[in-house]
Design a protein around this motif. Structure first.
Motif, PDB file in Angstrom:
ATOM      1  N   CYS A 167      -3.707  -6.716  -0.345  1.00  0.00           N
ATOM      2  CA  CYS A 167      -2.594  -6.115  -1.081  1.00  0.00           C
ATOM      3  C   CYS A 167      -2.914  -5.920  -2.569  1.00  0.00           C
ATOM      4  CB  CYS A 167      -1.331  -6.956  -0.921  1.00  0.00           C
ATOM      5  SG  CYS A 167      -0.846  -7.164   0.819  1.00  0.00           S
TER       6      CYS A 167
ATOM      7  N   CYS B 134       0.824  -1.211   0.000  1.00  0.00           N
ATOM      8  CA  CYS B 134       0.000   0.000   0.000  1.00  0.00           C
ATOM      9  C   CYS B 134       0.860   1.263   0.000  1.00  0.00           C
ATOM     10  CB  CYS B 134      -0.946   0.000   1.200  1.00  0.00           C
ATOM     11  SG  CYS B 134      -2.320  -1.157   1.030  1.00  0.00           S
TER      12      CYS B 134
ATOM     13  N   ALA C  25      -4.280  -2.469  -3.256  1.00  0.00           N
ATOM     14  CA  ALA C  25      -3.462  -1.363  -2.743  1.00  0.00           C
ATOM     15  C   ALA C  25      -3.575  -0.115  -3.615  1.00  0.00           C
ATOM     16  CB  ALA C  25      -2.007  -1.808  -2.644  1.00  0.00           C
ATOM     17  N   PRO C  26      -3.582   1.050  -2.953  1.00  0.00           N
ATOM     18  CA  PRO C  26      -3.603   1.303  -1.508  1.00  0.00           C
ATOM     19  C   PRO C  26      -5.012   1.159  -0.933  1.00  0.00           C
ATOM     20  CG  PRO C  26      -3.458   3.384  -2.678  1.00  0.00           C
ATOM     21  CD  PRO C  26      -3.439   2.294  -3.720  1.00  0.00           C
TER      22      PRO C  26
ATOM     23  N   GLY D 164     -10.427   0.236  -1.724  1.00  0.00           N
ATOM     24  CA  GLY D 164      -9.150  -0.045  -2.349  1.00  0.00           C
ATOM     25  C   GLY D 164      -8.916   0.724  -3.624  1.00  0.00           C
TER      26      GLY D 164
ATOM     27  N   SER E 172      -0.293   5.095  -0.125  1.00  0.00           N
ATOM     28  CA  SER E 172      -1.144   5.192   1.063  1.00  0.00           C
ATOM     29  C   SER E 172      -0.691   6.290   2.030  1.00  0.00           C
ATOM     30  CB  SER E 172      -1.247   3.842   1.781  1.00  0.00           C
ATOM     31  OG  SER E 172       0.004   3.447   2.296  1.00  0.00           O
TER      32      SER E 172
END
Length: 165
Positions: A135, A95, A138-139, A149, A100
């Motif tokens: 995952c 992320c 991501a992020p 997401g 993120s």
């Protein structure tokens, strides 16, 4: 002493105070009483403000610094209340490399709070986490149990608006 961080003043109810007194009485004479008392106190209040820590320290006849040291050492304890909507932003590797950190910064800016804090109205709290197991999206950030997401910082205000109505 009052917990004025993020505009939050501690208030407890007679029921909460009675429950805390019962928890302390049940554990007071046991070795290692501090941890179970702190865990149950957090269940009662949702967090461990300095006022609750002081009550526990005085009841166990230990320094407030010792109680505070335990509370700040263990991640399971919080010094601040959690909001109605708990926002967690994943800052794990997948992320983070996809942005993120920027999302987390944007949330702090828009909400006017830092990580681990709660908005003065009690609506939102913000924290960073390491991995939510999504995952591939991501992020990622979560609001309570809802996962969002493939985010950009531009998505933040729209997501918050969904919970502000």
């Amino acid at each position: 002493m009052s917990n004025k961080k993020a505009g939050i003043l501690f208030k407890d109810t007679p029921e909460q105070k009675k429950k805390l007194e019962e928890v302390i009485a049940a554990h007071k004479d046991q070795p290692g009483a501090l941890m179970p008392i702190l865990q149950q106190a957090q269940d009662i209040y949702g967090y461990l403000p300095i006022e609750v820590q002081t009550t526990i320290a005085e009841a166990l006849d230990i320094p407030l610094e010792e109680v505070y040291g335990v509370v700040t050492f263990y991640a399971q304890f919080s010094l601040y209340p959690k909001g109605q909507y708990k926002i967690s932003v994943c800052l794990g590797t997948a992320c983070y490399v996809k942005g993120s950190g920027t999302i987390y910064d944007k949330l702090q800016q828009v909400l006017g709070i830092g990580g681990g804090e709660c908005t003065p109205d009690g609506k939102f709290s913000l924290e960073a986490c390491r991995c939510v197991g999504a995952c591939g999206l991501a992020p990622v950030m979560m609001v309570n149990d809802e996962v969002f997401g493939k985010l950009t910082a531009d998505d933040v205000e729209g997501i918050l608006a969904k919970f502000s109505a």
